[in-house]
Design a protein around this motif. Structure first.
Motif, PDB file in Angstrom:
ATOM      1  N   ALA B 106      70.177  19.547  65.858  1.00 41.63           N
ATOM      2  CA  ALA B 106      71.434  19.032  66.318  1.00 41.63           C
ATOM      3  C   ALA B 106      72.046  19.711  67.535  1.00 41.63           C
ATOM      4  CB  ALA B 106      72.563  19.116  65.099  1.00 41.63           C
ATOM      5  N   ALA B 107      71.561  20.697  67.649  1.00 43.54           N
ATOM      6  CA  ALA B 107      71.850  21.738  68.958  1.00 43.54           C
ATOM      7  C   ALA B 107      71.253  21.009  70.183  1.00 43.54           C
ATOM      8  CB  ALA B 107      71.452  23.166  68.717  1.00 43.54           C
ATOM      9  N   ASP B 110      72.852  18.041  71.169  1.00 46.14           N
ATOM     10  CA  ASP B 110      74.020  18.210  71.671  1.00 46.14           C
ATOM     11  C   ASP B 110      74.093  18.181  73.458  1.00 46.14           C
ATOM     12  OD1 ASP B 110      76.784  18.633  71.373  1.00 46.14           O
ATOM     13  OD2 ASP B 110      76.722  20.714  71.277  1.00 46.14           O
ATOM     14  N   ILE B 145      76.337  12.424  68.215  1.00 42.24           N
ATOM     15  CA  ILE B 145      76.669  13.902  68.937  1.00 42.24           C
ATOM     16  C   ILE B 145      76.946  13.732  70.282  1.00 42.24           C
ATOM     17  CG2 ILE B 145      75.548  16.207  69.408  1.00 42.24           C
ATOM     18  CD1 ILE B 145      74.105  15.962  66.707  1.00 42.24           C
TER      19      ILE B 145
END
Lengths: 418, 210
Positions: B106-107, B110, B145
């Motif tokens: 997820a990072a 992002d 995201i």
């Protein structure tokens, strides 16, 4: 749903549900969870139970975040922080965000746009880090094992897709039989809830999907008084509620009293019939909730699933005053009449006697007419509070029945002449 | 135990309807109003725009140039693309493309400023696009995201009038995301703010013809 890779747990009451969720979170080794706004988890007090077990639950809905950071209670089903103004929210964010994670930016203003941006930054860090998500569901589809979450902000999507483990706590009344039934509810809920054609985001999922979303999914099916409510043929219609909150928005009592006065996570008219059924009428607040209404019927008029709230209110009042047979935790028990209503019962019995006997009624009416000049202007004892702001109705010199008899039903107006 | 309580509450066995499919009255409207195909597409565009999605209309030949222009206007560092997005769509785009992989965290996602996807179906009456995780749409997280989502809808094939018609076309076994405008909240004094956690900019490209 089991076929699609999910695990189902049954919880008869709040304690059992909390124990199951706590155990599931512990098994992941995590001490933090991110939460989607959910009435069911509020009903069972999940956050408090997790906290006792050393697990921190972060609310991610903006209003729930405001409530949580402010150590407050929700006051509305849909917009739980409706009792806070922008200045208060700014103060809460500036003071509390730093203690929970990323602090609010310096020079935070009280414009809703800035406040929402502060929440976005504060929560994004939590979403990207979270390993466990906890949600409720707006609907569950029996034939496909699908769960549905309806939302606006995107925090729901974050919690449902980013964590590795997802735990959903859902009341058993949320189940609809077929996929096709959603065509009704997906059109009804946003319109009755926020008057939108459609809410910004709706997520549906069935068990787990390879590489997309959580690898483990647990569904906790919650009873907590719902089957007892189902056993009551009049009261069971309250289980149809889809938590749109339309009844709150039109209720004159809710408007004046506010959500906190209902002493439950379910405020407003629906709360007045749901809480005393889910929890029973043993406590003072639950016994008083069926009276928190003027029976004006506006709630029934706007209810998209046609719950006759006034009918259930009257039914529950009867139960409080007269007692009777109810189901509690799956067992039939007989409730005793409530103590506080002895005078009311005596008055009703006396009225019943008089109305059944014309002679007694006539004598009573004449006695009231003859003694009218001696009637006090205010009631004595506990009745004084009522007459402090109201005048007692004046008793006429002649009762309607006597007038009718004397004038032959109004044909002769009693003053001579036709 | 709970199921036993349900059965007892309903007065024992025999209380269930014989057939749910035939016992339920479906006398309600399957859609609201008669419209031609063109009118249905127009209604979709109108309803999307009313909920603050930015709508563009083009044909298959012009699509790559339009996507290039839309992305260039916002200068994302990288653009996320799902594995099955048609290559020719992104042929003219300058920004580096990042292909979503199962291991992308997820990072990592992002860091991408924008994402381009197709869709499964679009609902005219409600102004909704639905994603079902097909190869041209990718995992649910890639449209969540990044701050800028461009969704390409093939018209008129992917457009239906109503929610009931959309549900008929969708597979409940797939994870579905229904999107009606950018994310929003009215939680502070009932004052509507667009853009909370989901993409704050939603652009929908209605592409016609082949």
């Amino acid at each position: 749903m089991t076929a699609a890779g999910g695990t189902v747990h049954w919880a008869a009451d709040a304690d059992e549900a909390n124990r199951i969720v706590t155990r599931l979170v512990r098994e992941t080794g995590e001490t933090e969870v991110v939460k989607v706004k959910s009435m069911a988890t509020q009903e069972i007090g999940l956050n408090e139970a997790l906290e006792e077990a050393g697990i921190r639950a972060y609310e991610t809905d903006l209003a729930e975040l405001i409530v949580q950071l402010g150590a407050d209670r929700p006051s509305h089903i849909l917009v739980p922080a409706i009792h806070r103004n922008r200045g208060e929210i700014r103060a809460i964010f500036a003071r509390e965000m730093g203690r929970w994670g990323r602090p609010a930016p310096d020079g935070l203003t009280d414009s809703p746009r800035d406040l929402a941006e502060a929440a976005r930054l504060h929560l994004r860090e939590k979403f990207l880090r979270a390993k466990v998500g906890v949600s409720g569901a707006n609907f569950m589809v029996a034939e496909t094992g699908t769960l549905v979450v309806v939302e606006s902000e995107g925090n729901g999507r974050m919690c449902l897709t980013l964590p590795e483990t997802l735990i959903s706590v859902v009341g058993i009344e949320k189940v609809v039989p077929t996929w096709r039934d959603l065509e009704v509810f997906l059109q009804t809920l946003p319109r009755s809830s926020t008057a939108e054609r459609m809410n910004p985001y709706t997520s549906t999922w069935t068990g787990t999907t390879d590489t997309d979303g959580p690898r483990a999914f647990h569904l906790v099916l919650l009873d907590n008084g719902r089957t007892d409510t189902l056993a009551d043929e009049v009261g069971r219609q309250a289980l149809r509620c889809i938590r749109c909150s339309a009844c709150l928005n039109v209720c004159p009592v809710y408007e004046r009293a506010g959500g906190h006065a209902y002493g439950s996570v379910y405020p407003g008219p629906i709360g007045a019939i749901l809480s005393p059924q889910l929890r029973g009428t043993a406590s003072e607040i639950d016994a008083s909730l069926p009276y928190a209404s003027s029976l004006c019927g506006a709630c029934y008029e706007v209810c998209p699933v046609a719950i006759d709230i006034p009918e259930v209110l009257v039914h529950l009042r009867e139960r409080v005053v007269q007692g009777g047979e109810v189901t509690r935790r799956g067992v039939k028990v007989t409730l005793k009449p409530a103590k506080g209503h002895a005078a009311e019962r005596a008055a009703m019995r006396a009225a019943g006697l008089a109305f059944a006997r014309p002679g007694v009624l006539r004598a009573g009416l004449r006695l009231a007419s003859r003694t009218r000049r001696f009637h006090p202007r205010t009631l004595p004892g506990p009745g004084r509070a009522w007459t402090a702001t109201r005048e007692l109705p004046k008793v006429p010199a002649e009762s309607f029945r006597d007038w009718w008899q004397r004038t032959g039903g109004g044909k002769d107006d009693g003053r001579g002449g036709k | 135990m709970i199921l036993g309580r349900v059965r007892r509450a309903l007065g024992g066995p025999g209380g269930a309807p014989a057939s749910y499919a035939t016992d339920i009255d479906r006398g309600y409207r399957r859609r609201h109003g008669e419209r031609t195909v063109e009118q249905t597409v127009d209604l979709l565009a109108e309803n999307l725009a009313e909920y603050r999605a930015i709508v563009h209309r083009t044909d298959a030949g012009e699509l790559p140039l339009l996507l290039m222009r839309l992305l260039a206007e916002r200068w994302p560092d990288t653009v996320l693309v799902p594995p099955g997005l048609p290559h020719e769509w992104m042929a003219a785009v300058d920004a580096p493309l990042v292909h979503d992989r199962a291991v992308s965290t997820a990072a990592e996602l992002d860091r991408s400023g924008a994402v381009v996807t197709g869709c499964a179906v679009a609902v005219a009456e409600t102004g909704t696009i639905v994603l079902d995780g097909s190869p041209d749409q990718g995992r649910r997280r890639i449209t969540l995201i990044p701050d800028h989502h461009i969704c390409v809808v093939r018209v008129p094939d992917q457009v239906v009038s109503s929610v009931p018609q959309a549900l008929e076309r969708l597979d409940p076994a797939r994870p579905l995301t229904w999107i009606s405008g950018p994310s929003a909240t009215s939680d502070i004094e009932l004052d509507r703010v667009e853009g909370v956690h989901g993409p704050r900019v939603l652009q929908v490209v209605l592409v016609s013809g082949e």
